[in-house]
Design a protein around this motif. Structure first.
Motif, PDB file in Angstrom:
ATOM      1  N   GLY A 170       0.991  -1.192   0.085  1.00 18.32           N
ATOM      2  CA  GLY A 170      -0.090   0.035  -0.122  1.00 18.32           C
ATOM      3  C   GLY A 170       0.870   1.173   0.013  1.00 18.32           C
ATOM      4  N   GLN A 171       2.049   1.082   0.215  1.00 19.31           N
ATOM      5  CA  GLN A 171       3.013   2.336   0.081  1.00 19.31           C
ATOM      6  C   GLN A 171       3.478   2.664  -1.518  1.00 19.31           C
ATOM      7  N   TYR A 172       3.176   3.625  -2.137  1.00 20.64           N
ATOM      8  CA  TYR A 172       3.714   3.566  -3.372  1.00 20.64           C
ATOM      9  C   TYR A 172       4.584   4.926  -3.523  1.00 20.64           C
ATOM     10  N   GLU A 173       5.606   4.487  -4.254  1.00 22.08           N
ATOM     11  CA  GLU A 173       6.531   5.813  -4.774  1.00 22.08           C
ATOM     12  C   GLU A 173       6.720   5.888  -6.133  1.00 22.08           C
ATOM     13  N   ALA A 174       6.737   6.975  -6.596  1.00 16.55           N
ATOM     14  CA  ALA A 174       6.897   7.294  -8.137  1.00 16.55           C
ATOM     15  C   ALA A 174       8.351   8.240  -8.487  1.00 16.55           C
ATOM     16  N   PHE A 175       8.872   7.956  -9.489  1.00 20.74           N
ATOM     17  CA  PHE A 175      10.002   8.739  -9.647  1.00 20.74           C
ATOM     18  C   PHE A 175      10.112   9.052 -11.327  1.00 20.74           C
ATOM     19  N   SER A 176      10.912   9.898 -11.700  1.00 17.84           N
ATOM     20  CA  SER A 176      11.229   9.925 -13.297  1.00 17.84           C
ATOM     21  C   SER A 176      12.031   8.574 -13.467  1.00 17.84           C
ATOM     22  N   ALA A 177      11.609   7.962 -14.611  1.00 20.72           N
ATOM     23  CA  ALA A 177      12.369   6.942 -15.299  1.00 20.72           C
ATOM     24  C   ALA A 177      13.606   7.105 -15.962  1.00 20.72           C
ATOM     25  N   VAL A 178      14.126   8.364 -16.026  1.00 17.10           N
ATOM     26  CA  VAL A 178      15.227   8.894 -16.651  1.00 17.10           C
ATOM     27  C   VAL A 178      16.325   8.988 -15.904  1.00 17.10           C
ATOM     28  N   CYS A 179      17.110   8.344 -16.276  1.00 15.14           N
ATOM     29  CA  CYS A 179      18.524   8.146 -15.452  1.00 15.14           C
ATOM     30  C   CYS A 179      19.105   9.639 -15.261  1.00 15.14           C
TER      31      CYS A 179
END
Length: 150
Positions: free
Chosen positions: A84-93
């Protein structure tokens, strides 16, 4: 017998304008001397920055607990470090701009030069990347993940 005339060499202005066009595709570049007359000016963008709208990436059930999913076409990676703990990030290195390709062993991994990032924070763990992955806001809405870039 007369020879065919040679093609004229590209002028300095033509070369600079071509280079500016290529560079402008990846960012804002202004070079003087590219205008066709002597009243050239530096280009400025007067349009306001676009507001970042939420993007629905897919069902929350697609992101495994303890792992993640890369939404390559949207250049977003979503992880679920705990249920239930979601994290999101840019997928661009942040090293060379490659798109990360997997989440494995608690790490977001880039295939290009071996950089890896913490799946909970986006912090750089190893490799040539120095900066963390930019963090995005993520919410579950109607069973779907809605990500808002920063």
């Amino acid at each position: 017998m007369s020879e065919a005339p040679e093609s004229p060499a590209a002028s300095r202005r033509t070369v600079l304008c071509g280079a500016a066009a290529v560079l402008a595709a990846g960012g804002t570049v202004a070079l003087s001397g590219c205008a066709s007359d002597s009243s050239s000016t530096t280009a400025k963008s007067s349009a306001p920055a676009a507001a970042k709208e939420p993007v629905v990436v897919g069902p929350a059930t697609d992101v495994p607990v303890g792992g993640g999913k890369v939404y390559r076409e949207k250049k977003i990676v979503v992880t679920q470090p705990a249920a239930g703990q979601y994290e999101a990030f840019s997928a661009v290195c942040t090293h060379a701009g490659c798109v990360v390709d997997k989440v494995e062993d608690q790490l977001i991994k880039c295939p290009c030069h071996g950089s890896s990032f913490n799946m909970s924070t986006g912090a750089r763990v190893e490799g040539p990347a120095i900066k963390p992955l930019p963090e995005y806001q993520v919410a579950v809405d109607g069973g779907n993940l809605k990500v808002t870039p920063a």
